[in-house]
Design a protein around this motif. Structure first.
Motif, PDB file in Angstrom:
ATOM      1  N   ASP A  79      -2.741  18.504 -13.131  1.00  0.00           N
ATOM      2  CA  ASP A  79      -2.982  18.898 -14.520  1.00  0.00           C
ATOM      3  C   ASP A  79      -2.429  17.882 -15.511  1.00  0.00           C
ATOM      4  OD1 ASP A  79      -4.263  21.302 -13.764  1.00  0.00           O
ATOM      5  OD2 ASP A  79      -2.321  22.284 -13.514  1.00  0.00           O
ATOM      6  N   SER A  80      -1.176  17.502 -15.341  1.00  0.00           N
ATOM      7  CA  SER A  80      -0.526  16.607 -16.308  1.00  0.00           C
ATOM      8  C   SER A  80      -0.738  15.134 -15.993  1.00  0.00           C
ATOM      9  CB  SER A  80       0.973  16.901 -16.371  1.00  0.00           C
ATOM     10  OG  SER A  80       1.605  16.520 -15.156  1.00  0.00           O
ATOM     11  N   GLY A  81      -1.061  14.812 -14.745  1.00  0.00           N
ATOM     12  CA  GLY A  81      -1.183  13.422 -14.341  1.00  0.00           C
ATOM     13  C   GLY A  81       0.149  12.754 -14.063  1.00  0.00           C
ATOM     14  N   GLN A  82       1.235  13.517 -14.078  1.00  0.00           N
ATOM     15  CA  GLN A  82       2.554  12.949 -13.815  1.00  0.00           C
ATOM     16  C   GLN A  82       2.705  12.610 -12.343  1.00  0.00           C
ATOM     17  OE1 GLN A  82       5.781  15.583 -14.728  1.00  0.00           O
ATOM     18  NE2 GLN A  82       7.364  14.154 -14.059  1.00  0.00           N
ATOM     19  N   ALA A  83       3.235  11.430 -12.060  1.00  0.00           N
ATOM     20  CA  ALA A  83       3.509  11.042 -10.681  1.00  0.00           C
ATOM     21  C   ALA A  83       4.745  11.779 -10.191  1.00  0.00           C
ATOM     22  CB  ALA A  83       3.710   9.530 -10.581  1.00  0.00           C
ATOM     23  N   LEU A  84       4.579  12.613  -9.176  1.00  0.00           N
ATOM     24  CA  LEU A  84       5.686  13.398  -8.643  1.00  0.00           C
ATOM     25  C   LEU A  84       6.483  12.622  -7.599  1.00  0.00           C
ATOM     26  CD1 LEU A  84       3.742  16.762  -8.171  1.00  0.00           C
ATOM     27  CD2 LEU A  84       5.120  16.044 -10.145  1.00  0.00           C
ATOM     28  N   PHE A 115     -16.064  17.462 -11.480  1.00  0.00           N
ATOM     29  CA  PHE A 115     -16.279  16.214 -12.220  1.00  0.00           C
ATOM     30  C   PHE A 115     -15.248  16.040 -13.329  1.00  0.00           C
ATOM     31  CE2 PHE A 115     -20.368  16.118 -10.146  1.00  0.00           C
ATOM     32  CZ  PHE A 115     -20.707  14.779 -10.121  1.00  0.00           C
ATOM     33  N   GLY A 116     -14.909  17.124 -14.007  1.00  0.00           N
ATOM     34  CA  GLY A 116     -14.004  17.020 -15.148  1.00  0.00           C
ATOM     35  C   GLY A 116     -12.532  17.009 -14.785  1.00  0.00           C
ATOM     36  N   SER A 117     -12.220  17.144 -13.511  1.00  0.00           N
ATOM     37  CA  SER A 117     -10.812  17.171 -13.101  1.00  0.00           C
ATOM     38  C   SER A 117     -10.257  15.762 -13.033  1.00  0.00           C
ATOM     39  CB  SER A 117     -10.671  17.846 -11.734  1.00  0.00           C
ATOM     40  OG  SER A 117     -11.264  17.039 -10.720  1.00  0.00           O
ATOM     41  N   ARG A 118      -8.925  15.657 -12.980  1.00  0.00           N
ATOM     42  CA  ARG A 118      -8.300  14.346 -12.883  1.00  0.00           C
ATOM     43  C   ARG A 118      -8.690  13.662 -11.571  1.00  0.00           C
ATOM     44  NH1 ARG A 118      -4.504  12.289 -16.033  1.00  0.00           N
ATOM     45  NH2 ARG A 118      -4.215  14.339 -16.969  1.00  0.00           N
ATOM     46  N   GLY A 119      -8.729  14.433 -10.499  1.00  0.00           N
ATOM     47  CA  GLY A 119      -9.118  13.846  -9.224  1.00  0.00           C
ATOM     48  C   GLY A 119     -10.561  13.375  -9.226  1.00  0.00           C
ATOM     49  N   ALA A 139      -1.314  28.037  -1.126  1.00  0.00           N
ATOM     50  CA  ALA A 139      -0.500  27.219  -2.020  1.00  0.00           C
ATOM     51  C   ALA A 139      -1.255  25.960  -2.428  1.00  0.00           C
ATOM     52  CB  ALA A 139       0.804  26.843  -1.322  1.00  0.00           C
ATOM     53  N   ALA A 140      -1.173  25.609  -3.709  1.00  0.00           N
ATOM     54  CA  ALA A 140      -1.839  24.410  -4.220  1.00  0.00           C
ATOM     55  C   ALA A 140      -0.940  23.196  -3.994  1.00  0.00           C
ATOM     56  CB  ALA A 140      -2.152  24.570  -5.699  1.00  0.00           C
ATOM     57  N   ALA A 141      -1.496  22.175  -3.377  1.00  0.00           N
ATOM     58  CA  ALA A 141      -0.751  20.934  -3.130  1.00  0.00           C
ATOM     59  C   ALA A 141      -0.969  19.980  -4.294  1.00  0.00           C
ATOM     60  CB  ALA A 141      -1.227  20.291  -1.827  1.00  0.00           C
ATOM     61  N   PRO A 142      -0.065  19.028  -4.496  1.00  0.00           N
ATOM     62  CA  PRO A 142      -0.302  17.994  -5.514  1.00  0.00           C
ATOM     63  C   PRO A 142      -1.546  17.184  -5.167  1.00  0.00           C
ATOM     64  CG  PRO A 142       1.985  17.966  -4.752  1.00  0.00           C
ATOM     65  CD  PRO A 142       1.227  18.858  -3.815  1.00  0.00           C
ATOM     66  N   LEU A 143      -2.125  16.551  -6.168  1.00  0.00           N
ATOM     67  CA  LEU A 143      -3.224  15.617  -5.942  1.00  0.00           C
ATOM     68  C   LEU A 143      -2.654  14.385  -5.239  1.00  0.00           C
ATOM     69  CD1 LEU A 143      -6.179  14.752  -6.443  1.00  0.00           C
ATOM     70  CD2 LEU A 143      -5.428  13.847  -8.654  1.00  0.00           C
ATOM     71  N   THR A 144      -3.239  14.039  -4.104  1.00  0.00           N
ATOM     72  CA  THR A 144      -2.755  12.917  -3.307  1.00  0.00           C
ATOM     73  C   THR A 144      -3.676  11.724  -3.496  1.00  0.00           C
ATOM     74  OG1 THR A 144      -1.872  14.459  -1.654  1.00  0.00           O
ATOM     75  CG2 THR A 144      -2.124  12.168  -0.983  1.00  0.00           C
ATOM     76  N   LEU A 145      -3.084  10.572  -3.825  1.00  0.00           N
ATOM     77  CA  LEU A 145      -3.860   9.350  -4.030  1.00  0.00           C
ATOM     78  C   LEU A 145      -3.443   8.314  -2.998  1.00  0.00           C
ATOM     79  CD1 LEU A 145      -3.509   9.010  -7.918  1.00  0.00           C
ATOM     80  CD2 LEU A 145      -5.310  10.191  -6.651  1.00  0.00           C
ATOM     81  N   PHE A 146      -4.418   7.690  -2.374  1.00  0.00           N
ATOM     82  CA  PHE A 146      -4.153   6.551  -1.500  1.00  0.00           C
ATOM     83  C   PHE A 146      -4.379   5.290  -2.314  1.00  0.00           C
ATOM     84  CE2 PHE A 146      -5.815   3.335   1.563  1.00  0.00           C
ATOM     85  CZ  PHE A 146      -4.634   3.130   2.240  1.00  0.00           C
ATOM     86  N   VAL A 147      -3.377   4.427  -2.356  1.00  0.00           N
ATOM     87  CA  VAL A 147      -3.435   3.222  -3.179  1.00  0.00           C
ATOM     88  C   VAL A 147      -3.372   2.002  -2.259  1.00  0.00           C
ATOM     89  CG1 VAL A 147      -2.361   1.927  -5.052  1.00  0.00           C
ATOM     90  CG2 VAL A 147      -2.286   4.434  -5.075  1.00  0.00           C
ATOM     91  N   GLY A 181       0.835  -1.183   0.000  1.00  0.00           N
ATOM     92  CA  GLY A 181       0.000   0.000   0.000  1.00  0.00           C
ATOM     93  C   GLY A 181       0.874   1.237   0.000  1.00  0.00           C
ATOM     94  N   GLY A 182       0.298   2.366  -0.365  1.00  0.00           N
ATOM     95  CA  GLY A 182       1.111   3.572  -0.368  1.00  0.00           C
ATOM     96  C   GLY A 182       0.354   4.785  -0.855  1.00  0.00           C
ATOM     97  N   ILE A 183       1.113   5.820  -1.113  1.00  0.00           N
ATOM     98  CA  ILE A 183       0.568   7.126  -1.492  1.00  0.00           C
ATOM     99  C   ILE A 183       1.303   7.616  -2.729  1.00  0.00           C
ATOM    100  CG2 ILE A 183       0.375   9.539  -0.770  1.00  0.00           C
ATOM    101  CD1 ILE A 183       0.042   8.508   2.100  1.00  0.00           C
ATOM    102  N   VAL A 184       0.539   8.183  -3.651  1.00  0.00           N
ATOM    103  CA  VAL A 184       1.105   8.772  -4.859  1.00  0.00           C
ATOM    104  C   VAL A 184       0.768  10.261  -4.866  1.00  0.00           C
ATOM    105  CG1 VAL A 184       1.083   8.797  -7.385  1.00  0.00           C
ATOM    106  CG2 VAL A 184       0.888   6.624  -6.162  1.00  0.00           C
TER     107      VAL A 184
END
Length: 217
Positions: free
Chosen positions: A21-26, A182-186, A128-136, A13-16
């Motif tokens: 905007d670009s969908g690039q994994a930082l 709705f239209g955002s990547r998140g 400040a805008a933070a990256p989109l955080t995903l829990f996997v 398990g982890g976090i991405v």
């Protein structure tokens, strides 16, 4: 001959952290050891109690879901092979813990930029805008989240006081389309998660009324 094992490979398990905007994994943060428990809480978003009777069965949107887990980190295994893990030799777990902590911080450059804007008398300074955080949690559960709490307990130290063992308790709030456009990547990732949940629920089927001791309703 190389031996083969039939033991399944256990996913981590982890976090991405992703550029929204670009969908690039930082950054990808894999948990060293998967926690034994994952606590999930869902709060219904429906009609208010004591309100219009017609609202009692309405759903205003997805429930507010919160997650809690406790992960353990240990540098002992890495220190058995110091040549392969020079960072663990130098700072123990400090780098891994810093990566987790940094998810809650704006960057120093963002803070300095906002201070400069304030010094020039800017009326509105956007947070400040933070990256989109995903829990996997496996390939079937990929959810946009906001980290609401992070508690770190450091349990052992080397001679330079670098942490060598630690427990990290994380509180997460799942971000749904109530929080993200709705239209955002998140928003798209959340809808994909909900569709996977609906498909899984469909596979569970339905028991007969007789299983509950009922002949009909």
């Amino acid at each position: 001959m190389t031996g083969l094992t039939r033991s399944p490979r256990t996913l981590k398990g982890g976090i991405v952290l992703m550029d929204a905007d670009s969908g690039q994994a930082l950054r990808v943060i894999a948990l060293q050891y998967n926690p034994d428990t994952l606590t999930r809480s869902l709060q219904l978003q429906g009609g208010s109690e004591g309100g219009d009777r017609l609202e009692a069965l309405r759903l205003k949107g997805p429930p507010v879901e919160t997650l809690r887990l406790e992960a353990e980190l240990d540098a002992t295994d890495q220190l058995e092979f110091p040549d392969s893990h020079p960072l663990a030799v130098e700072v123990g777990l400090a780098a891994q813990l810093a990566a987790l902590e940094q998810m809650l911080y704006p960057t120093a450059d963002q803070l300095l930029a906002n201070d400069a804007l304030a010094g020039r008398g800017s009326i509105e300074i956007l947070p400040a805008a933070a990256p989109l955080t995903l829990f996997v949690w496996g390939g079937a559960r990929v959810m946009p989240v906001r980290i609401t709490e992070c508690t770190i307990t450091e349990e052992a130290f080397d001679s330079a006081l670098n942490p060598m063992r630690a427990k990290v308790s994380l509180g997460l709030r799942v971000l749904s389309v109530n929080d993200l456009p709705f239209g955002s990547r998140g928003g798209s990732l959340y809808l994909a998660h909900q569709r996977r949940l609906e498909a899984l629920a469909g596979r569970a089927g339905s028991a007969a009324l007789g299983a509950l001791g009922l002949q009909g309703l």
